[in-house]
Design an enzyme around this catalytic site. Structure first.
Site: not given
Ligand code: GLN
Length: 498
Positions: A180, A156, A81
């Site tokens: 995410s 994400s 990532k």
């Molecule tokens: N969807 C969550 C957010 O928008 C989780 C994102 C993540 O785990 N990086 O913060």
């Protein structure tokens, strides 16, 4: 039910590489062809330095030829990532702010992969600074779901999930602050694990919400997750929150089965209003399998889970507003060249307005507001107190059961653009995942067998007590073995060439 053992894709490749049946060079070349074919559509990988990939693969082949033990991932290409720093390529965090940022050092995770003999294959797409649940907030454009190009691959870490689902890489690394890894794994029909907070060092992971962030793994099978997590987990003195505990041999738990295990079903999740009936049916089906395998199924409740979203969306933006203060046009990355860029405070203002996208700005504003004098007690401090109650719920539940079971997401992958205009809708997608981050416990999403017959993949979430990743592997592997689960590529894509 079949109990036949089939080697996972990763294990199969590791075997072929070490026996000399396959070279890392040929493997990487085949995958690069596949990337050329599919990545323009999927946008799963943001950058790939092909020459470096081939050089590294050839170097590893040569060293193997000389009899060197390359490590558990010897010759295996891995997607990483793009919020994990690497000296190879750029580290953009999916943001204009870091569009041209080249890290002078490797993150701990990247170093560990390197030491294990892996090839850093490419940096994968993500929501900007990991804020989002659909990869649509990436400055470089959204990734697409390999099962249906009109749908999101989640986020994400959407690029990492899509890359594995599409067979562009056998495994990849993601990060999980509120779901995410697990949510995109569920949307793309792959396995994903978010380990215990602190199990994997955050050194060189670009901070979003430091008390919640953790790196983890995507793979085609539970076995693959166990292998790669074993390689990246463990103590690192450069991260003071990294746990000192030794890393168990995760692969040993894969064959232990679930006889006698107590599995708690989260009733409030299964009965929740927004839950898609197909998802509900699929999860109920897994209970029958576990019962048949000799596990005891018990109803449990996490009474404060209804506050998870509200708590997370105060704490995460607060930490983000502080972490992202460093992007000021001076220290890193983008600097505005706008009209008033010669005046320090105007330069910073313009830099941050132009360099950050809407969602990141929204969270910085939210966090700054909640931390400001007069509101701090009402929002931030209150959220910390509720976080404690949520943790206590988990402690209480784990005094009765070994594992918690439920759906990873309320629905399958939604359409691109569907929730973009309404951030609250997007935040609600995290209903079942943020609890594990608030409590710091490990959690894993694996494809549900029957979901694979449905039009879109469905994820089963298993959660375990702190540092009990072995229980997740044990139960995940037992379920997949029982249903004779086989990873398959989406019908939209042809068979992999390797
Ligand atoms: N969807 C969550 C957010 O928008 C989780 C994102 C993540 O785990 N990086 O913060």
């Amino acid at each position: 039910m079949s109990t036949e053992e089939k080697p996972s894709m990763l294990k199969g490749l590791v075997g072929k590489l070490s026996s000399g049946e396959l070279s890392s060079r040929d493997l990487c070349e085949g995958l690069l062809r596949r990337v050329h074919q599919w990545n323009p559509t999927l946008r799963a990988i943001l950058s790939i330095e092909e020459d470096r990939v081939m050089q590294r693969a050839e170097e590893l082949d040569r060293r193997r030829g000389q009899g060197e033990d390359l490590g558990v991932l010897g010759g295996i290409p891995v997607g990483v990532k793009d919020n994990l720093c690497s000296r190879v390529g750029r580290t953009t965090c999916g943001s204009r702010m870091l569009e041209n940022f080249k890290s002078p050092y490797d993150s701990h995770v990247v170093s560990r992969l390197d030491e294990s003999g892996a090839v850093l294959f490419g940096k994968t797409n993500l929501d900007e600074f990991a804020m989002g649940g659909s990869t649509e907030t990436s400055f470089f454009g959204a990734s697409r779901n390999p099962w249906d190009f009109e749908r999101t691959c989640g986020g994400s870490s959407g690029g990492s999930a899509a890359a594995v689902a599409a067979g562009l890489v056998p495994v990849s690394i993601g990060t999980d602050t509120g779901g995410s890894i697990r949510q995109p794994a569920a949307f793309c029909g792959v396995c994903g694990i978010k380990p215990t907070y602190g199990r994997v060092s955050r050194w060189g992971l670009v901070s979003y919400a430091s008390s919640l962030d953790v790196a983890g793994v995507f793979g085609q099978s539970v076995e693959d997750l166990a292998l790669v997590l074993g390689a990246i987990a463990g103590h690192d003195p450069r991260d003071s929150t990294c746990l000192p505990h030794s890393v168990p041999a995760y692969s040993e738990s894969l064959t232990q089965g679930v006889r006698g295990m107590r599995i708690g079903v989260l009733r409030e999740q299964l009965d929740s209003q927004g839950l898609d009936p197909q998802v509900r049916g699929a999860i109920l089906g897994t209970l029958d399998v576990y019962r048949e395998l000799g596990a005891e199924i018990v109803d449990v409740s996490l009474p404060h889970s209804k506050y998870c979203i509200a708590t997370y969306y105060v704490i995460a933006p607060c930490e983000a507003s502080s972490n992202l203060a460093r992007y000021d046009g001076v220290h890193y990355g983008y600097r505005s060249s706008g009209k008033e860029a010669g005046v320090l405070d105007r330069m910073m203002e313009q830099t941050r307005s132009e360099g950050f996208g809407k969602e990141v700005q929204r969270r910085i504003l939210l966090g700054t507001y909640a931390l400001s004098a007069g509101y701090y007690d009402a929002y931030y401090l209150q959220a910390l107190k509720v976080r404690r109650l949520i943790r206590q719920d988990y402690d209480e539940a784990f005094s009765k059961v070994d594992l918690l079971l439920g759906p990873t997401t309320p629905q399958g992958a939604f359409r691109l653009g569907e929730k973009l205009a309404d951030p609250i809708q997007l935040y609600l997608q995290d209903l079942f995942t943020v609890g594990a981050n608030l409590a710091g416990i490990p959690a894993m999403s694996i494809p549900v067998g029957s979901g694979m017959d449905a039009s879109l993949p469905i994820g089963l979430q298993l959660q375990a007590p702190v540092l009990r990743e072995d229980q997740l592997f044990r139960a995940g592997a037992a379920y997949h073995r029982a249903i004779a689960y086989q990873f398959r590529l989406p019908a939209t894509l042809e068979e992999p060439r390797v």
